[in-house]
Design a protein around this motif. Structure first.
Motif, PDB file in Angstrom:
ATOM      1  N   HIS A   1      -8.345 -86.378 -72.425  1.00  0.00           N
ATOM      2  CA  HIS A   1      -6.794 -86.471 -72.627  1.00  0.00           C
ATOM      3  C   HIS A   1      -6.234 -86.341 -73.927  1.00  0.00           C
ATOM      4  N   ASP A   2      -6.112 -85.235 -74.520  1.00  0.00           N
ATOM      5  CA  ASP A   2      -5.441 -84.935 -75.831  1.00  0.00           C
ATOM      6  C   ASP A   2      -6.199 -86.011 -76.624  1.00  0.00           C
ATOM      7  N   VAL A   3      -7.784 -85.902 -76.983  1.00  0.00           N
ATOM      8  CA  VAL A   3      -8.223 -86.890 -77.732  1.00  0.00           C
ATOM      9  C   VAL A   3      -8.268 -86.148 -79.195  1.00  0.00           C
ATOM     10  N   THR A   4      -8.073 -87.025 -80.063  1.00  0.00           N
ATOM     11  CA  THR A   4      -8.231 -86.842 -81.484  1.00  0.00           C
ATOM     12  C   THR A   4      -9.178 -87.611 -82.182  1.00  0.00           C
ATOM     13  N   ALA A   5     -10.233 -87.110 -82.533  1.00  0.00           N
ATOM     14  CA  ALA A   5     -11.438 -87.732 -83.088  1.00  0.00           C
ATOM     15  C   ALA A   5     -11.854 -87.428 -84.521  1.00  0.00           C
ATOM     16  N   GLY A   6     -12.295 -88.498 -85.195  1.00  0.00           N
ATOM     17  CA  GLY A   6     -12.493 -88.202 -86.617  1.00  0.00           C
ATOM     18  C   GLY A   6     -11.290 -88.406 -87.460  1.00  0.00           C
ATOM     19  N   PRO A   7     -11.572 -88.000 -88.892  1.00  0.00           N
ATOM     20  CA  PRO A   7     -12.633 -87.234 -89.511  1.00  0.00           C
ATOM     21  C   PRO A   7     -13.884 -88.161 -89.507  1.00  0.00           C
ATOM     22  N   PHE A   8     -14.976 -87.415 -89.016  1.00  0.00           N
ATOM     23  CA  PHE A   8     -16.248 -88.109 -89.531  1.00  0.00           C
ATOM     24  C   PHE A   8     -16.741 -87.655 -90.793  1.00  0.00           C
ATOM     25  N   THR A   9     -16.973 -88.423 -91.568  1.00  0.00           N
ATOM     26  CA  THR A   9     -16.847 -87.995 -93.084  1.00  0.00           C
ATOM     27  C   THR A   9     -18.519 -87.617 -93.488  1.00  0.00           C
ATOM     28  N   ARG A  10     -18.814 -86.843 -94.389  1.00  0.00           N
ATOM     29  CA  ARG A  10     -19.989 -86.301 -94.833  1.00  0.00           C
ATOM     30  C   ARG A  10     -20.888 -87.139 -95.392  1.00  0.00           C
ATOM     31  N   GLY A  11     -22.236 -87.216 -95.232  1.00  0.00           N
ATOM     32  CA  GLY A  11     -23.022 -88.292 -95.476  1.00  0.00           C
ATOM     33  C   GLY A  11     -23.127 -89.394 -94.634  1.00  0.00           C
ATOM     34  N   THR A  12     -22.342 -89.642 -93.376  1.00  0.00           N
ATOM     35  CA  THR A  12     -22.451 -90.723 -92.606  1.00  0.00           C
ATOM     36  C   THR A  12     -22.919 -90.443 -91.246  1.00  0.00           C
ATOM     37  N   ILE A  13     -23.384 -91.633 -90.566  1.00  0.00           N
ATOM     38  CA  ILE A  13     -23.795 -91.237 -89.201  1.00  0.00           C
ATOM     39  C   ILE A  13     -22.599 -91.990 -88.252  1.00  0.00           C
ATOM     40  N   HIS A  14     -22.086 -91.121 -87.303  1.00  0.00           N
ATOM     41  CA  HIS A  14     -21.017 -91.690 -86.558  1.00  0.00           C
ATOM     42  C   HIS A  14     -21.655 -91.736 -85.044  1.00  0.00           C
ATOM     43  N   ALA A  15     -21.412 -92.573 -84.173  1.00  0.00           N
ATOM     44  CA  ALA A  15     -21.805 -92.769 -83.061  1.00  0.00           C
ATOM     45  C   ALA A  15     -20.557 -92.761 -81.996  1.00  0.00           C
ATOM     46  N   LEU A  16     -20.791 -91.857 -81.022  1.00  0.00           N
ATOM     47  CA  LEU A  16     -19.775 -91.859 -80.055  1.00  0.00           C
ATOM     48  C   LEU A  16     -20.367 -92.749 -78.828  1.00  0.00           C
ATOM     49  N   LEU A  17     -19.529 -93.872 -78.513  1.00  0.00           N
ATOM     50  CA  LEU A  17     -20.306 -94.711 -77.445  1.00  0.00           C
ATOM     51  C   LEU A  17     -19.053 -94.670 -76.418  1.00  0.00           C
ATOM     52  N   GLY A  18     -19.632 -95.456 -75.296  1.00  0.00           N
ATOM     53  CA  GLY A  18     -18.691 -95.600 -74.140  1.00  0.00           C
ATOM     54  C   GLY A  18     -19.395 -95.546 -72.949  1.00  0.00           C
ATOM     55  N   PRO A  19     -19.012 -95.875 -71.669  1.00  0.00           N
ATOM     56  CA  PRO A  19     -19.706 -96.068 -70.297  1.00  0.00           C
ATOM     57  C   PRO A  19     -20.017 -94.663 -70.009  1.00  0.00           C
ATOM     58  N   ASN A  20     -20.904 -94.589 -68.817  1.00  0.00           N
ATOM     59  CA  ASN A  20     -21.352 -93.537 -68.192  1.00  0.00           C
ATOM     60  C   ASN A  20     -20.125 -92.543 -67.632  1.00  0.00           C
ATOM     61  N   GLY A  21     -19.876 -91.374 -68.082  1.00  0.00           N
ATOM     62  CA  GLY A  21     -18.622 -90.608 -67.582  1.00  0.00           C
ATOM     63  C   GLY A  21     -17.412 -90.619 -68.313  1.00  0.00           C
ATOM     64  N   SER A  22     -17.810 -91.553 -69.349  1.00  0.00           N
ATOM     65  CA  SER A  22     -16.396 -91.738 -70.223  1.00  0.00           C
ATOM     66  C   SER A  22     -15.795 -90.256 -70.910  1.00  0.00           C
ATOM     67  N   GLY A  23     -16.849 -89.386 -71.082  1.00  0.00           N
ATOM     68  CA  GLY A  23     -16.467 -88.373 -71.640  1.00  0.00           C
ATOM     69  C   GLY A  23     -17.272 -87.843 -73.085  1.00  0.00           C
ATOM     70  N   LYS A  24     -18.062 -88.422 -73.347  1.00  0.00           N
ATOM     71  CA  LYS A  24     -18.869 -88.636 -74.614  1.00  0.00           C
ATOM     72  C   LYS A  24     -19.320 -87.163 -74.792  1.00  0.00           C
ATOM     73  N   SER A  25     -20.331 -86.704 -73.917  1.00  0.00           N
ATOM     74  CA  SER A  25     -20.857 -85.361 -73.917  1.00  0.00           C
ATOM     75  C   SER A  25     -19.867 -84.287 -74.000  1.00  0.00           C
ATOM     76  N   THR A  26     -18.733 -84.361 -73.003  1.00  0.00           N
ATOM     77  CA  THR A  26     -17.819 -83.443 -73.028  1.00  0.00           C
ATOM     78  C   THR A  26     -17.308 -83.309 -74.430  1.00  0.00           C
ATOM     79  N   LEU A  27     -16.863 -84.336 -74.987  1.00  0.00           N
ATOM     80  CA  LEU A  27     -16.124 -84.408 -76.499  1.00  0.00           C
ATOM     81  C   LEU A  27     -17.254 -83.515 -77.233  1.00  0.00           C
ATOM     82  N   LEU A  28     -18.462 -84.005 -77.320  1.00  0.00           N
ATOM     83  CA  LEU A  28     -19.366 -83.493 -78.287  1.00  0.00           C
ATOM     84  C   LEU A  28     -19.430 -81.470 -78.125  1.00  0.00           C
ATOM     85  N   ARG A  29     -19.397 -81.423 -76.777  1.00  0.00           N
ATOM     86  CA  ARG A  29     -19.532 -80.050 -76.278  1.00  0.00           C
ATOM     87  C   ARG A  29     -18.207 -79.306 -76.775  1.00  0.00           C
TER      88      ARG A  29
END
Ligand SMILES: Nc1ncnc2c1ncn2[C@@H]1O[C@H](COP(=O)(O)OP(=O)(O)OP(=O)(O)O)[C@@H](O)[C@H]1O
Length: 346
Positions: free
Chosen positions: A107-135
């Motif tokens: 739903h109209d998600v705005t994520a980041g900025p994920f900065t250079r040189g860092t590791i950023h985790a996408l978390l959330g329960p099953n079906g919350s939309g993590k893979s969809t956001l990544l894709r």
């Protein structure tokens, strides 16, 4: 964003600026990453012989990469304050709405900025939309989202150019094709076609070095279809890091790995992320890894971002109760590490 009186204001939360736009139909998303000769399926084949090999499958590109150019990212003179300096360093996705059929899953998600040189985790329960956001960030879903990387508008690029900069490794295990690991790795890094004697070829040596880095050099001559699930996942990661993107998007890269290899992979990720100044985004379910081995986290719930920021700030008992529906405490070990202790279902 659901109101959340239980937990304190998050360091960053999702945008709700614009109305949703039709972004995706219920099609099976097709990965943009090509396979070596041995595997030719047009479907989104992940991992080993496929996903880390970053040449796009142009047959899929026409349907998948339909992102629109971002506003205000063409130069300082064209930039408005809203999309200004923060876009210049790191990866950011704005206004990501994804629908499968009539169902909106982001739903109209705005994520980041994920900065250079860092590791950023996408978390959330099953079906919350993590893979969809990544894709969606990888350009693999039809979307009107604006995605920028180090100031460049990925949404306006061809899938080929986009994949070169921003590499996506899917969640599914690499396809078990009958191809030696070393050859699959070389195909992924476009360093050669057929197998060549290691002592005669720098490219082979590089590939072996990369396999050693991920602890799987002994598998070099084994065919992929004889490997275990975890071994194939390690091959997929090795392929991903044999390329030279500016950002890597890894969907549950630890899911098939034992504890030793989970830690080893996170160590490699940290080293490579720092050395190459990569933007590394990983989908995780292990909150303890997120707490101790990542720099920032974003928690999704029902297609919206609940919170984003340093893991220790975001992963509070209140947030875990609301999103994961667990009663949990954050405990602190003598060595400075933190861990989630689950008391039960909320
Ligand atoms: N191709 C698809 N067609 C229809 N619905 C889909 C499709 N892909 C994902 N969804 C739905 O979108 C929602 C988000 O899925 P997604 O895979 O992004 O979740 P996730 O947070 O990665 O979950 P998990 O932790 O279980 O992997 C789910 O409800 C899922 O059923």
């Amino acid at each position: 964003m659901r109101p959340s009186p239980e937990h304190p204001p998050a360091p960053r939360q999702s945008s709700s600026r614009s109305p949703e736009t039709e972004a995706g139909a219920g099609e099976n998303c097709q990965a943009a990453l090509s396979a070596p000769a041995a595997s030719t399926s047009a479907k989104a084949q992940p991992g080993t012989a496929h996903s880390a090999s970053a040449s796009p499958n142009t047959g899929n590109a026409a349907t998948a990469n339909v992102g629109m150019a971002c506003p205000n990212t063409e130069g300082p003179e064209a930039g408005a304050p809203e999309t200004g300096a923060s876009d210049r360093n790191g990866l950011e996705a704005r206004n990501v709405t994804v629908r499968f059929g009539r169902r909106t899953v982001l739903h109209d998600v705005t994520a980041g900025p994920f900065t250079r040189g860092t590791i950023h985790a996408l978390l959330g329960p099953n079906g919350s939309g993590k893979s969809t956001l990544l894709r969606a960030m990888a350009g693999l879903l039809p979307s009107s989202a604006c995605v920028t990387l180090n100031g460049e508008d990925l949404s306006a690029m061809s899938l080929t150019a986009r994949t070169r900069k921003c590499l996506y490794l899917p969640q599914d295990l690499p396809a078990p094709v009958h191809l030696p690991v070393l050859e699959a790795l070389m195909a992924a890094s476009h360093t050669g076609g057929g197998f060549q004697a290691p002592q005669q070829d720098d490219a082979v040596r590089d590939a072996l070095d990369r396999l050693t880095q991920f602890g799987i050099a002994p598998l070099a001559l084994r065919p992929l279809d004889e490997l275990s699930g975890g071994q194939r996942q390690l091959v997929g990661l090795t392929q991903a890091f044999s390329r030279t993107p500016e950002a890597v998007l890894l969907d549950e890269p630890l899911s098939a790995l034992d504890l030793h290899h989970q830690f080893a992979v996170m160590t490699v990720l940290r080293r490579e992320t720092t050395a190459r100044q990569l933007v590394t985004v990983i989908v995780l379910h292990d909150l303890n890894i997120a707490l101790n081995l990542t720099d920032t986290v974003t928690v999704l719930h029902e297609g919206r971002i609940m919170a984003s920021g340093p893991p220790a700030d975001v992963l509070t008992p209140a947030l875990l109760r609301e999103t994961y529906r667990i009663r949990a405490r954050i405990e602190h070990g003598a060595d400075g590490r933190s861990f989630v202790s689950v008391d039960g279902i909320a």
